[in-house]
Scaffold this motif. Structure first.
Motif, PDB file in Angstrom:
ATOM      1  N   ALA A 177     -14.078 -21.398   3.162  1.00 49.38           N
ATOM      2  CA  ALA A 177     -15.172 -20.422   3.126  1.00 49.38           C
ATOM      3  C   ALA A 177     -15.880 -20.360   1.775  1.00 49.38           C
ATOM      4  O   ALA A 177     -17.118 -20.312   1.743  1.00 49.38           O
ATOM      5  CB  ALA A 177     -14.658 -19.048   3.531  1.00 49.38           C
ATOM      6  N   PRO A 178     -15.150 -20.380   0.637  1.00 46.15           N
ATOM      7  CA  PRO A 178     -15.882 -20.347  -0.638  1.00 46.15           C
ATOM      8  C   PRO A 178     -16.790 -21.557  -0.835  1.00 46.15           C
ATOM      9  O   PRO A 178     -17.898 -21.432  -1.339  1.00 46.15           O
ATOM     10  CB  PRO A 178     -14.773 -20.325  -1.692  1.00 46.15           C
ATOM     11  CG  PRO A 178     -13.590 -19.783  -0.987  1.00 46.15           C
ATOM     12  CD  PRO A 178     -13.709 -20.263   0.431  1.00 46.15           C
ATOM     13  N   ALA A 216     -19.875 -21.129   1.432  1.00 43.77           N
ATOM     14  CA  ALA A 216     -20.784 -20.118   0.896  1.00 43.77           C
ATOM     15  C   ALA A 216     -21.543 -20.646  -0.317  1.00 43.77           C
ATOM     16  O   ALA A 216     -22.750 -20.419  -0.463  1.00 43.77           O
ATOM     17  CB  ALA A 216     -20.000 -18.862   0.526  1.00 43.77           C
ATOM     18  N   THR A 217     -20.848 -21.358  -1.184  1.00 41.49           N
ATOM     19  CA  THR A 217     -21.506 -21.906  -2.372  1.00 41.49           C
ATOM     20  C   THR A 217     -22.526 -22.965  -1.998  1.00 41.49           C
ATOM     21  O   THR A 217     -23.623 -22.998  -2.559  1.00 41.49           O
ATOM     22  CB  THR A 217     -20.459 -22.493  -3.338  1.00 41.49           C
ATOM     23  OG1 THR A 217     -19.513 -21.473  -3.648  1.00 41.49           O
ATOM     24  CG2 THR A 217     -21.100 -23.018  -4.595  1.00 41.49           C
ATOM     25  N   ALA A 242     -24.157 -23.143   0.763  1.00 40.41           N
ATOM     26  CA  ALA A 242     -25.287 -22.453   1.383  1.00 40.41           C
ATOM     27  C   ALA A 242     -26.203 -21.866   0.313  1.00 40.41           C
ATOM     28  O   ALA A 242     -27.432 -21.968   0.401  1.00 40.41           O
ATOM     29  CB  ALA A 242     -24.792 -21.362   2.324  1.00 40.41           C
ATOM     30  N   ALA A 243     -25.607 -21.268  -0.716  1.00 42.08           N
ATOM     31  CA  ALA A 243     -26.411 -20.713  -1.812  1.00 42.08           C
ATOM     32  C   ALA A 243     -27.119 -21.819  -2.572  1.00 42.08           C
ATOM     33  O   ALA A 243     -28.293 -21.674  -2.947  1.00 42.08           O
ATOM     34  CB  ALA A 243     -25.517 -19.911  -2.758  1.00 42.08           C
TER      35      ALA A 243
END
Length: 56
Positions: A2-3, A6-7, A9-10
């Motif tokens: 997940a991290p 998320a990174t 995606a950012a």
């Protein structure tokens, strides 16, 4: 995972924003995001190596 997701995606959002509105602030924000991602990777590697050394 997940991290990392998320990174990424950012980071993808920052790259898309930079492509639409190329400015110094967008470039700086993209650079900070990349540097932060590298820091997270190095930090995670340090923690994993440290934990592996403690188990011996």
């Amino acid at each position: 995972m997940a991290p990392g997701i998320a990174t990424m995606a950012a980071l993808g959002a920052q790259i898309a924003d930079f492509a639409r509105n190329a400015s110094w602030s967008s470039a700086a924000l993209l650079g900070v995001t990349i540097a932060a991602w590298i820091g997270v990777c190095l930090g995670a590697q340090f923690v994993v190596t440290w934990l592996a050394g403690r188990r011996r």
